[in-house]
Design a protein around this motif. Structure first.
Motif, PDB file in Angstrom:
ATOM      1  N   GLY A 272       0.797  -1.284  -0.155  1.00  0.00           N
ATOM      2  CA  GLY A 272      -0.076   0.012   0.057  1.00  0.00           C
ATOM      3  C   GLY A 272       0.726   1.118   0.090  1.00  0.00           C
ATOM      4  O   GLY A 272       0.148   2.199   0.144  1.00  0.00           O
ATOM      5  N   GLN A 273       2.021   1.150  -0.318  1.00  0.00           N
ATOM      6  CA  GLN A 273       3.069   2.308  -0.396  1.00  0.00           C
ATOM      7  C   GLN A 273       4.187   2.117  -0.944  1.00  0.00           C
ATOM      8  O   GLN A 273       4.682   0.789  -1.075  1.00  0.00           O
ATOM      9  N   THR A 274       4.950   3.083  -1.286  1.00  0.00           N
ATOM     10  CA  THR A 274       6.154   2.969  -2.050  1.00  0.00           C
ATOM     11  C   THR A 274       7.254   3.062  -1.137  1.00  0.00           C
ATOM     12  O   THR A 274       8.664   2.439  -1.386  1.00  0.00           O
ATOM     13  N   ARG A 275       7.310   3.776  -0.030  1.00  0.00           N
ATOM     14  CA  ARG A 275       8.204   3.965   0.726  1.00  0.00           C
ATOM     15  C   ARG A 275       8.230   2.737   1.868  1.00  0.00           C
ATOM     16  O   ARG A 275       7.411   2.657   2.772  1.00  0.00           O
ATOM     17  N   LEU A 276       9.006   1.850   1.594  1.00  0.00           N
ATOM     18  CA  LEU A 276       8.992   0.571   2.478  1.00  0.00           C
ATOM     19  C   LEU A 276      10.300   0.559   3.638  1.00  0.00           C
ATOM     20  O   LEU A 276      11.404   1.086   3.179  1.00  0.00           O
ATOM     21  N   ASP A 277       9.910  -0.225   4.745  1.00  0.00           N
ATOM     22  CA  ASP A 277      10.920  -0.286   5.991  1.00  0.00           C
ATOM     23  C   ASP A 277      11.835  -1.511   5.478  1.00  0.00           C
ATOM     24  O   ASP A 277      11.681  -2.264   4.181  1.00  0.00           O
ATOM     25  N   ALA A 278      12.750  -1.648   6.210  1.00  0.00           N
ATOM     26  CA  ALA A 278      13.600  -3.040   5.964  1.00  0.00           C
ATOM     27  C   ALA A 278      13.123  -4.343   5.522  1.00  0.00           C
ATOM     28  O   ALA A 278      13.420  -4.949   4.686  1.00  0.00           O
ATOM     29  N   GLY A 279      11.948  -4.454   6.278  1.00  0.00           N
ATOM     30  CA  GLY A 279      11.544  -5.688   6.436  1.00  0.00           C
ATOM     31  C   GLY A 279      10.531  -5.866   5.117  1.00  0.00           C
ATOM     32  O   GLY A 279      10.582  -7.015   4.685  1.00  0.00           O
ATOM     33  N   HIS A 280       9.632  -4.921   4.937  1.00  0.00           N
ATOM     34  CA  HIS A 280       8.921  -4.919   3.714  1.00  0.00           C
ATOM     35  C   HIS A 280       9.825  -5.178   2.324  1.00  0.00           C
ATOM     36  O   HIS A 280       9.303  -5.361   1.270  1.00  0.00           O
ATOM     37  N   ALA A 281      10.966  -4.315   2.456  1.00  0.00           N
ATOM     38  CA  ALA A 281      11.976  -4.201   1.297  1.00  0.00           C
ATOM     39  C   ALA A 281      12.393  -5.525   1.025  1.00  0.00           C
ATOM     40  O   ALA A 281      12.574  -6.186  -0.185  1.00  0.00           O
ATOM     41  N   TYR A 282      12.653  -6.406   2.056  1.00  0.00           N
ATOM     42  CA  TYR A 282      13.393  -7.570   1.881  1.00  0.00           C
ATOM     43  C   TYR A 282      12.388  -8.589   1.407  1.00  0.00           C
ATOM     44  O   TYR A 282      12.349  -9.472   0.398  1.00  0.00           O
ATOM     45  N   SER A 283      11.101  -8.267   1.831  1.00  0.00           N
ATOM     46  CA  SER A 283       9.901  -9.270   1.263  1.00  0.00           C
ATOM     47  C   SER A 283       9.777  -9.009  -0.028  1.00  0.00           C
ATOM     48  O   SER A 283       9.364 -10.079  -0.847  1.00  0.00           O
ATOM     49  N   LEU A 284       9.698  -7.528  -0.730  1.00  0.00           N
ATOM     50  CA  LEU A 284       9.395  -7.461  -1.862  1.00  0.00           C
ATOM     51  C   LEU A 284      10.501  -7.739  -2.814  1.00  0.00           C
ATOM     52  O   LEU A 284      10.307  -8.479  -3.921  1.00  0.00           O
ATOM     53  N   ALA A 285      11.745  -7.840  -2.374  1.00  0.00           N
ATOM     54  CA  ALA A 285      12.905  -8.384  -3.261  1.00  0.00           C
ATOM     55  C   ALA A 285      12.721  -9.840  -3.543  1.00  0.00           C
ATOM     56  O   ALA A 285      13.017 -10.464  -4.465  1.00  0.00           O
ATOM     57  N   LEU A 286      12.215 -10.449  -2.423  1.00  0.00           N
ATOM     58  CA  LEU A 286      12.164 -12.056  -2.399  1.00  0.00           C
ATOM     59  C   LEU A 286      10.877 -12.511  -3.400  1.00  0.00           C
ATOM     60  O   LEU A 286      11.011 -13.362  -3.835  1.00  0.00           O
ATOM     61  N   ILE A 287       9.920 -11.474  -3.195  1.00  0.00           N
ATOM     62  CA  ILE A 287       8.744 -11.816  -4.246  1.00  0.00           C
ATOM     63  C   ILE A 287       9.206 -11.656  -5.698  1.00  0.00           C
ATOM     64  O   ILE A 287       8.950 -12.470  -6.540  1.00  0.00           O
ATOM     65  N   ILE A 288      10.079 -10.597  -5.787  1.00  0.00           N
ATOM     66  CA  ILE A 288      10.260 -10.275  -7.462  1.00  0.00           C
ATOM     67  C   ILE A 288      11.268 -11.578  -7.626  1.00  0.00           C
ATOM     68  O   ILE A 288      11.183 -12.194  -8.769  1.00  0.00           O
ATOM     69  N   LEU A 289      12.143 -12.106  -6.838  1.00  0.00           N
ATOM     70  CA  LEU A 289      13.117 -13.190  -7.138  1.00  0.00           C
ATOM     71  C   LEU A 289      12.344 -14.556  -7.475  1.00  0.00           C
ATOM     72  O   LEU A 289      12.536 -15.243  -8.380  1.00  0.00           O
ATOM     73  N   LEU A 290      11.506 -14.580  -6.742  1.00  0.00           N
ATOM     74  CA  LEU A 290      10.607 -15.979  -6.689  1.00  0.00           C
ATOM     75  C   LEU A 290       9.654 -15.923  -7.918  1.00  0.00           C
ATOM     76  O   LEU A 290       9.234 -17.219  -8.453  1.00  0.00           O
ATOM     77  N   SER A 291       9.206 -14.759  -8.291  1.00  0.00           N
ATOM     78  CA  SER A 291       8.264 -14.491  -9.476  1.00  0.00           C
ATOM     79  C   SER A 291       9.274 -14.862 -10.808  1.00  0.00           C
ATOM     80  O   SER A 291       8.839 -15.557 -11.591  1.00  0.00           O
ATOM     81  N   GLY A 292      10.300 -14.369 -10.674  1.00  0.00           N
ATOM     82  CA  GLY A 292      11.414 -14.844 -11.875  1.00  0.00           C
ATOM     83  C   GLY A 292      11.493 -16.276 -11.994  1.00  0.00           C
ATOM     84  O   GLY A 292      11.599 -16.745 -13.024  1.00  0.00           O
ATOM     85  N   ALA A 293      11.935 -16.833 -10.639  1.00  0.00           N
ATOM     86  CA  ALA A 293      12.255 -18.273 -10.766  1.00  0.00           C
ATOM     87  C   ALA A 293      10.688 -19.093 -11.085  1.00  0.00           C
ATOM     88  O   ALA A 293      10.974 -19.969 -11.823  1.00  0.00           O
ATOM     89  N   ALA A 294       9.912 -18.655 -10.770  1.00  0.00           N
ATOM     90  CA  ALA A 294       8.489 -19.258 -11.294  1.00  0.00           C
ATOM     91  C   ALA A 294       8.219 -19.201 -12.774  1.00  0.00           C
ATOM     92  O   ALA A 294       7.729 -20.293 -13.491  1.00  0.00           O
ATOM     93  N   LEU A 295       8.809 -17.919 -13.331  1.00  0.00           N
ATOM     94  CA  LEU A 295       8.413 -18.042 -14.826  1.00  0.00           C
ATOM     95  C   LEU A 295       9.917 -19.013 -15.557  1.00  0.00           C
ATOM     96  O   LEU A 295       9.451 -19.237 -16.673  1.00  0.00           O
TER      97      LEU A 295
END
Length: 352
Positions: A272-295
């Motif tokens: 719900g926002q673009t300014r992320l704290d450390a925990g959310h930024a780590y989670s988003l990076a993991l989401i991007i990586l796993l999305s690429g792996a799934a493709l």
């Protein structure tokens, strides 16, 4: 469908060092003759490219005014990439073509299936997501290691959807199209196919990937470009299609243009926002990586299945044509000293 163990059993009595070096290519005697002629010729292109890159590097070091723009402007980055990733690979490819005159079939390959190109493009997108996610994770875990996934011209020069139309056209033409075509032409069109002569597929893939990574002249890009170079060489040598390798690299670079809006869009969608704290930024990076792996996984599985079927078909054809005669023996590949020296020189200057 002929199983590979049955094919190996059929080919074993010939006792010749033979494999279909490019599964998409038919067995012709002049192909083997051309491969013998091309043996050792990678040093020509590699030494030419390395010499030009180093000369340009020293020219920038001793005559900084050779680039007429400030170092942080769009045109300086564009001119630098034009020379290093477009003009120098083009000159090296031209030298290779003039000296050895290989056929278009040898350089471009004979595999023109649309499925190969589409799946390779999908792998380019998946690879960018994986390497981009990995770079975000590494940046969150440590500040001492800088890990980039695309050249600075692609993602650090313009703001996607906000910069001028001319800037976008320049990035697409120079940063995506010309860079993908000319860099892939040199590394996957000439170097990979020459290094692959004989029983040297692994050496060809690793050598091509290392040279491909060193062309970018940036230590922060070396890991990502080396892994991408491995993928490009595997696609080129197994599908026998330079177009598929170009499509993979072009989509990779094009996807890199949209890193910032894609990151912001995913951040809004999940948090719900673009300014992320450390925990959310780590989670988003993991989401991007796993999305690429799934493709990446299904795309690679489908593509490898297509080139295995093609390999089986060509091997069946080769055995049918040879009959009781032994299959033609592939040429042995000598040590390519100029290529090794060119890679060592590029590696030393890049690190220094």
């Amino acid at each position: 469908m002929i199983r590979f163990d049955i094919i190996d059993a059929m080919a074993a009595p010939t006792r010749t060092k033979f494999r279909l070096y490019a599964p998409g290519r038919r067995l012709h005697q002049h192909d083997l003759a051309e491969r013998r002629q091309m043996t050792g010729s990678t040093g020509i292109a590699a030494a030419t490219a390395a010499s030009l890159l180093i000369l340009f590097y020293f020219a920038l070091r001793f005559w900084p005014a050779i680039l007429p723009f400030d170092t942080d402007q769009l045109w300086t980055r564009a001119l630098y990439q034009l020379v290093t990733l477009c003009l120098i690979p083009f000159i090296a490819s031209a030298v290779m073509q003039l000296v050895k005159a290989p056929s278009a079939r040898f350089v471009l390959g004979s595999g023109t299936k649309a499925g190969h190109v589409l799946l390779a493009a999908s792998l380019g997108l998946a690879s960018h997501l994986i390497l981009w996610g990995a770079s975000l994770l590494i940046s969150r875990m440590t500040q001492s290691v800088v890990f980039a996934s695309v050249p600075p011209l692609i993602n650090q020069t313009i703001v996607t959807f906000q910069s001028s139309v001319i800037a976008h056209m320049l990035i697409v033409l120079l940063g995506v199209i010309l860079t993908a075509v000319l860099t892939t032409l040199l590394t996957c069109g000439y170097i990979a196919t020459c290094l692959d002569i004989g029983w040297h597929r692994v050496r060809a893939v690793l050598g091509t990937a290392l040279f491909f990574a060193l062309l970018f002249r940036q230590p922060s890009l070396l890991p990502a470009m080396f892994l991408l170079g491995i993928l490009l060489a595997v696609i080129r040598l197994n599908t026998d299609s330079l177009v598929a390798a170009i499509a993979c690299f072009a989509v990779y670079l094009l996807s890199g243009m949209f890193q910032t809006p894609l990151h912001d869009g995913l951040a809004r969608f999940f948090f719900g926002q673009t300014r992320l704290d450390a925990g959310h930024a780590y989670s988003l990076a993991l989401i991007i990586l796993l999305s690429g792996a799934a493709l990446f996984v299904p795309s690679f599985v489908f593509l490898s299945g297509m080139w295995r079927d093609q390999h089986t078909e060509r091997l069946r054809e080769a055995l049918a044509l040879s009959g009781d005669k032994p299959l033609p023996e592939e040429p042995d590949r000598p040590v390519d000293i100029p290529f090794i020296l060119a890679v060592a020189l590029l590696l030393a200057t890049t690190i220094i």
